[in-house]
Structure formats: C-alpha cells, structure tokens
Design an enzyme around this catalytic site. Structure first.
Site, short mmCIF file in Angstrom:
data_model
loop_
_atom_site.label_atom_id
_atom_site.label_comp_id
_atom_site.label_asym_id
_atom_site.label_seq_id
_atom_site.Cartn_x
_atom_site.Cartn_y
_atom_site.Cartn_z
N GLY A 156 30.15 1.50 32.06
CA GLY A 156 31.58 1.65 31.81
C GLY A 156 31.99 1.11 30.45
O GLY A 156 31.19 0.50 29.73
N LYS A 168 27.40 8.98 25.02
CA LYS A 168 28.54 8.46 24.25
C LYS A 168 28.07 7.68 23.03
O LYS A 168 28.76 7.65 22.00
CB LYS A 168 29.45 7.63 25.14
N ARG A 176 13.10 -14.48 27.91
CA ARG A 176 11.67 -14.42 27.64
C ARG A 176 11.25 -15.48 26.62
O ARG A 176 10.14 -16.01 26.68
CB ARG A 176 11.32 -13.02 27.12
N TRP A 233 25.51 -8.65 25.98
CA TRP A 233 26.10 -8.14 27.20
C TRP A 233 25.64 -8.92 28.42
O TRP A 233 26.45 -9.27 29.30
CB TRP A 233 25.78 -6.65 27.34
#
Length: 331
Positions: free
Chosen positions: A134, A189, A26, A7
């Site tokens: 979202g 969710k 990292r 993401w």
C-alpha cells in the site's frame, strides 16, 4: 521483523509499543549500532526505537528457530533477498509475510522474474503467507502520520494476523484476498514512478504527469488481469493509491531516479545518490518481459527500460511516448 531497512524499522517502531517485537539484522555491527544509538541512523535517522523493541543478530541458519518463537514473521528485505528468506522459513508454523514490492530478477535458473507469491509457491508452498503493501513512506509511518495499508493473502488467518499486528490509531490496515493484484500494483508503480519523475524533471507540467499516471494505471491493470488479478484491486490502495504516492511524492526513491536522469545524471549516479534500493530500476525489465510473454502492451514501461538501458535519452523517451499513434481510450 527480519530486516532493518527504512521500512522494516518504521513498521517495527509503529508496532512495538503494542506488541512484543523482535527486529533481526544480518549485520552484527549494525545491530550493535542500533542498540547503542537507540535509532537506525543509517536508514531512519532521528526516529527513536521504542524501549521494548528487541534487536537481534543471530546467524541466518538460526532464523527458523527465531521465527518459531513468534506469532507472525515479517520479511523486510529487498526483493532480491526474499527467495533465500522464504527457503530458510519454509517449515515455519507461524504466518509469514513480506514487505518488498517488485519482480525477482530472472537468472539462468529461472526463465522469468517472479512476484513474491510466485516465489513462495515455488520454494515454500506449505507456508501460510502473504504481503503487506500500500501507499506508504517509511518516514511518515515512523512519525505516526496517518497511513492506510493492505494485508493481502489467500489465507484469512494471515490477513487477520497482519491487521492485529499493525492496525492502530495512525495506521489503518485493510484486508484483501487478491494477493496477485496487490503485488502487481506494488511492483509496477515503481517503474511508472521513474517515468513521472522524468516528466517532472523535464518540467513538462502537471498535465503530462496526470496523463502518465492515468495511462500507467491502465498498463498496470492490464498486466495484473493477465496474471490473474481482479481489475477492481487496481482502483484501491495498492493500485491507484500506491501509484499516486510513488509517482508524485518527494520521498519516492523511484521518482527521484527519474528526476536525476532528467538533470543529466547517469543511472549509476542516480542510484548511488539514493543510499537505498529503488526497486523500479531492478524490476523494470522483468515487468516488460512478462508483459511481452502475455501479449500485454506496456509502452510507458518499455520507454523506462530503454531509458535505463541508455537506448533513449530523457527527452527522447518522452517523445517516444507522446508520438504514439492516436487510439481510443481503453483499459
């Protein structure tokens, strides 16, 4: 962008053509692989990194200095890494936001798992902070497919910074000041998607899936309101929108866990096969525990926890839900 999972990488790919953007990792070896390959083969294979994107791997104790050179800082770690990142950034003058969705796991020093904004209030209360959430799959955003997100914060400057950074031809960003509601939707969710994956894996039909999604939305809303959220938030992108996507989309990792367990895989086998974090597995128990403290009834989430703990087999979990006593439909 602090973190280069699927993401974080996808959002960096989306925004970098319009902004000077730094992607921090990292792991120095992984950073070198991104620079060498021109893509994130581990988490987002096949998607080219924009030429202007800077890939950096400074030591974690240099994060604050790196952040201070930027106008917006986005934490793209899993939920388990958020506390440490916010502590490192607690004196950052720029807006700080996070992408992770879930509750932090409770431990011996923390009696209950916290949402992102609650962690920030505890460890970095001076930050102007918020969340970007979202209905969104990383692969589709990276490919430039139409997506709508929510920039959530109590600070207008944070909401405006997120809109300015990410709103574009294929990515629409809506502002919302109900940070608690947006975060509850993003967390719950994932748990409900495990239940719908189980339902689909057992081939119970579309009627059953619709019932789970609808009643799951009611559970989500009850918990959110108890935690100070507005009910209408759950009819928007970060509530109903994210639930429908995660509960029905084939790219959903949490739904995949339910599907695999319905096929007889153990929880560990299901998680190991993903190659990515499925936040619903890690926050399901916290969702149920916080709901219990607040007197909020969440039977679907409870059944998911019992399934994950091995207390119920897949068929038994569904029987438990369908065998509840008749009741009037209500929120």
């Amino acid at each position: 962008m602090l973190g280069a999972g699927a993401w974080g990488t996808a959002l960096a790919v989306s925004a970098a053509p319009r902004h000077a953007l730094t992607l921090w990792l990292r792991d120095a070896a992984q950073a070198q692989a991104l620079r060498r390959d021109g893509e994130n083969r581990r988490y987002l294979p096949g998607v080219a990194l924009p030429p202007g994107l800077q890939v950096r791997d400074e030591a974690p104790d240099r994060l604050l200095a790196l952040a201070q050179a930027h106008d917006l800082v986005v934490v793209a770690t899993p939920m388990a890494g958020l506390r440490g990142m916010l502590q490192a950034l607690r004196r950052c003058p720029a807006p700080v936001t996070w992408l992770c969705k879930g509750f932090e796991a409770a431990d011996s020093g923390q009696p209950q798992g916290l949402l992102g904004h609650e962690i920030q209030a505890a460890v970095a209360p001076g930050l102007a902070a918020g969340a970007l959430s979202g209905p969104s799959f990383a692969q589709e955003v990276a490919r430039g497919q139409p997506t709508a997100l929510v920039a959530a914060s109590a600070h207008a400057a944070v909401r405006d910074a997120l809109v300015a950074a990410f709103h574009g031809p294929a990515l629409r960003v809506y502002a919302n000041d109900d940070l608690a509601g947006v975060e509850v939707g993003g967390a719950v969710k994932n748990v409900l998607a495990i239940a719908t994956g189980l339902c689909d894996g057992l081939q119970l039909g579309l009627n059953a899936r619709a019932a789970l999604v609808t009643r799951g939305l009611a559970e989500m809303t009850r918990l959110g309101v108890a935690l100070g959220a507005r009910p209408d938030t759950f009819m928007g992108l970060s509530g109903l929108g994210d639930l429908v996507l995660t509960a029905t989309g084939d790219l959903s990792r949490n739904r995949k866990v339910g599907l695999l367990m319905a096929q007889g895989r153990t929880l560990q086998q299901a998680v190991d096969s993903l190659g990515h974090v499925a936040e619903g597995v890690y926050c399901a128990r916290t969702v149920v525990e916080r709901a219990g403290r607040l007197g909020v009834d969440m039977p679907i989430a409870r059944a998911v926890v019992a399934l994950l703990d091995g207390q119920l087999q897949p068929g038994q979990a569904v029987t438990t839900l369908m065998g509840r006593e008749p009741a009037a439909e209500q929120g």
